[in-house]
Design an enzyme around this catalytic site. Structure first.
Site, PDB file in Angstrom:
ATOM      1  N   ILE A 288       2.404   7.400  -1.236  1.00 16.94           N
ATOM      2  CA  ILE A 288       3.405   8.069  -1.308  1.00 16.94           C
ATOM      3  C   ILE A 288       3.226   8.852  -2.538  1.00 16.94           C
ATOM      4  O   ILE A 288       3.889  10.039  -3.125  1.00 16.94           O
ATOM      5  CB  ILE A 288       5.170   7.867  -1.401  1.00 16.94           C
ATOM      6  CG1 ILE A 288       4.905   7.135   0.366  1.00 16.94           C
ATOM      7  CG2 ILE A 288       6.010   7.991  -2.034  1.00 16.94           C
ATOM      8  CD1 ILE A 288       6.406   6.117   0.444  1.00 16.94           C
TER       9      ILE A 288
ATOM     10  N   VAL B 253       1.090  -1.295   0.072  1.00 15.20           N
ATOM     11  CA  VAL B 253      -0.355   0.277  -0.118  1.00 15.20           C
ATOM     12  C   VAL B 253       1.084   1.093   0.371  1.00 15.20           C
ATOM     13  O   VAL B 253       0.962   2.682  -0.439  1.00 15.20           O
ATOM     14  CB  VAL B 253      -0.621  -0.181   1.335  1.00 15.20           C
ATOM     15  CG1 VAL B 253      -1.873   1.237   1.076  1.00 15.20           C
ATOM     16  CG2 VAL B 253      -1.810  -1.233   1.275  1.00 15.20           C
ATOM     17  N   CYS B 254       2.187   0.899   0.558  1.00 10.63           N
ATOM     18  CA  CYS B 254       3.102   2.376   0.716  1.00 10.63           C
ATOM     19  C   CYS B 254       3.252   3.662  -0.676  1.00 10.63           C
ATOM     20  O   CYS B 254       2.923   4.498  -0.508  1.00 10.63           O
ATOM     21  CB  CYS B 254       4.437   1.410   1.707  1.00 10.63           C
ATOM     22  SG  CYS B 254       3.859   0.961   3.559  1.00 10.63           S
ATOM     23  N   PRO B 255       4.118   2.777  -1.940  1.00 14.59           N
ATOM     24  CA  PRO B 255       4.088   2.937  -2.606  1.00 14.59           C
ATOM     25  C   PRO B 255       2.639   4.197  -3.564  1.00 14.59           C
ATOM     26  O   PRO B 255       3.327   5.104  -3.932  1.00 14.59           O
ATOM     27  CB  PRO B 255       4.343   1.931  -3.704  1.00 14.59           C
ATOM     28  CG  PRO B 255       3.896   1.183  -3.584  1.00 14.59           C
ATOM     29  CD  PRO B 255       3.916   1.165  -2.292  1.00 14.59           C
TER      30      PRO B 255
END
Length: 198
Positions: free
Chosen positions: A53, A48-50
């Site tokens: 970001i 999920v992080c990318p």
């Protein structure tokens, strides 16, 4: 809970937008004219992080136009941040994001912001910090739940409206909407005109 309190300042290594490493990056020295958005993600090279970001990076210009810098933090080292920035998006990287990525390798920043999960990684915390280092808004999501960068922009608009006009911003308020005077008469007038839309 940090809302209404001063944001914990910190000094840590960070990979800057130009890929240089600032070994002594300080939050208090990197506020925008009106403040900063400080957001945490669990770990580089994850899932999920990318998406978060990249979403925040696509809106950096919008935040800057409102006088807010964007700073990201995870428990990864500056070398891992650099490697992730230099991994193409189509291979699971984040590309050349323009905001600083802080390396919280001691986990002290995550701990100070109360987002450290099981002494291992940061939860998905995001903090709206004003020009006086006061935390005005915070959201912390569980690991599988991505945040909405547009909602943070809405909160920035609400804070700026309050600071400029002294009016509070009711539920669902968006830039250009009418604010509310924080009085009994103000709420009565607002609800008379707007309760059907809530």
């Amino acid at each position: 809970m940090l809302v209404t309190k001063l944001a914990p300042d910190f000094k840590a290594p960070a990979v800057l937008g130009n890929n240089e490493v600032d070994e002594h990056f300080e939050l208090s020295k990197n506020l925008g004219k009106n403040g900063v958005i400080l957001f945490f993600w669990p770990k580089d090279f994850t899932f999920v992080c990318p998406t978060e970001i990249i979403a925040f990076d696509k809106r950096v210009k919008d935040f800057h136009e409102k006088g807010f810098n964007v700073i990201g933090v995870s428990i990864d080292s500056e070398q891992v941040h650099f490697a992730w920035k230099n991994t193409p998006v189509e291979k699971g990287g984040i590309g050349q994001v323009s905001f600083p990525m802080v390396a919280d390798i001691t986990k002290s920043i995550s701990r100070d912001y109360d987002v450290l999960f099981e002494e291992a990684i940061a939860l998905r915390g995001a903090f709206l910090i004003d020009k006086n280092m006061k935390v005005r808004h915070a959201v912390i999501n569980d690991l599988p739940l991505g945040r909405n960068a547009d909602e943070m922009l809405r909160m920035v608009d609400a804070l700026l409206h309050f600071e400029e006009h002294g009016e509070v911003c009711p539920a669902g308020w968006r830039k250009g909407d009418k604010g509310m005077k924080a009085t009994h008469q103000g709420v009565a007038e607002y609800l008379k005109e707007n309760s059907i839309k809530l």
